[in-house]
Design a protein around this motif. Structure first.
Motif, PDB file in Angstrom:
ATOM      1  N   THR A  92       0.904   6.506  -7.114  1.00 30.26           N
ATOM      2  CA  THR A  92      -0.298   7.246  -7.493  1.00 30.26           C
ATOM      3  C   THR A  92      -0.070   8.747  -7.344  1.00 30.26           C
ATOM      4  O   THR A  92      -0.435   9.531  -8.225  1.00 30.26           O
ATOM      5  CB  THR A  92      -1.503   6.804  -6.641  1.00 30.26           C
ATOM      6  OG1 THR A  92      -1.680   5.401  -6.798  1.00 30.26           O
ATOM      7  CG2 THR A  92      -2.764   7.522  -7.042  1.00 30.26           C
ATOM      8  N   ALA A  98       2.125   1.828  -3.533  1.00 28.84           N
ATOM      9  CA  ALA A  98       1.040   2.174  -4.455  1.00 28.84           C
ATOM     10  C   ALA A  98       0.615   3.623  -4.261  1.00 28.84           C
ATOM     11  O   ALA A  98       0.371   4.343  -5.240  1.00 28.84           O
ATOM     12  CB  ALA A  98      -0.145   1.234  -4.251  1.00 28.84           C
ATOM     13  N   GLU A  99       0.553   4.076  -3.018  1.00 27.83           N
ATOM     14  CA  GLU A  99       0.180   5.466  -2.758  1.00 27.83           C
ATOM     15  C   GLU A  99       1.232   6.420  -3.314  1.00 27.83           C
ATOM     16  O   GLU A  99       0.902   7.444  -3.921  1.00 27.83           O
ATOM     17  CB  GLU A  99      -0.007   5.687  -1.261  1.00 27.83           C
ATOM     18  CG  GLU A  99      -1.253   5.036  -0.708  1.00 27.83           C
ATOM     19  CD  GLU A  99      -1.329   5.131   0.807  1.00 27.83           C
ATOM     20  OE1 GLU A  99      -0.393   5.675   1.436  1.00 27.83           O
ATOM     21  OE2 GLU A  99      -2.332   4.656   1.366  1.00 27.83           O
ATOM     22  N   GLN A 115       0.806  -1.220   0.000  1.00 21.88           N
ATOM     23  CA  GLN A 115       0.000   0.000   0.000  1.00 21.88           C
ATOM     24  C   GLN A 115       0.842   1.274   0.000  1.00 21.88           C
ATOM     25  O   GLN A 115       0.553   2.188  -0.784  1.00 21.88           O
ATOM     26  CB  GLN A 115      -0.966  -0.001   1.185  1.00 21.88           C
ATOM     27  CG  GLN A 115      -1.904   1.186   1.174  1.00 21.88           C
ATOM     28  CD  GLN A 115      -2.941   1.104   2.260  1.00 21.88           C
ATOM     29  OE1 GLN A 115      -2.971   0.152   3.030  1.00 21.88           O
ATOM     30  NE2 GLN A 115      -3.790   2.105   2.328  1.00 21.88           N
TER      31      GLN A 115
END
Length: 149
Positions: free
Chosen positions: A27, A23-24, A20
């Motif tokens: 992004t 991925a953050e 996570q």
């Protein structure tokens, strides 16, 4: 595979929780204002080039269609190598499927039924012989199709 390996090493490990933060970060980098501005600038330049070339391209297309359109010529001799290659690929796929079915069937018979375990050598030999025969057939058909010098 990675998640399965991690679960064997640590049953409490959660792959999504570990990924996570990455991925953050990705992004945020992809959707940041400078990244979006760069993409919009590239898209604007591409659109400008397209709009500049569009009138000449449409004019050439109109003249081509007014002169009777275009013709497509296809010679059968140009298709023969492609058809031959497609046939060879099809033969290999079918032979692979038959071999896989034989291997799976022998494994199921030997592994699941105690009656067949005594015949395991015969089944494996028959399967190996059949697979060898399929391989020989493929080699024979390949040799037969090659043009002789």
């Amino acid at each position: 595979m990675a998640e399965g390996t991690a679960a064997r090493l640590d049953p409490d490990f959660q792959m999504l929780d570990a990924l996570q933060p990455y991925a953050e970060q990705l992004t945020r980098a992809q959707l940041s204002l400078p990244a979006l501005a760069r993409r919009w600038a590239r898209a604007g330049a591409d659109t400008g080039a397209l709009l500049t070339e569009l009138p000449a391209t449409l004019s050439r297309l109109r003249h081509l269609l007014e002169d009777g359109g275009f013709e497509v010529h296809l010679r059968a001799t140009e298709l023969e190598p492609l058809v031959g290659r497609a046939e060879r690929v099809g033969n290999r796929v079918v032979a692979g499927m038959i071999a896989a079915a034989l291997i799976g069937g022998i494994g199921t018979l030997v592994g699941g039924n105690t009656k067949w375990r005594s015949r395991e050598g015969v089944l494996i030999g028959a399967g190996t012989g059949t697979i060898g025969a399929l391989g020989g057939y493929l080699l024979w058909t390949l040799r037969r199709r090659r043009p002789r010098p």
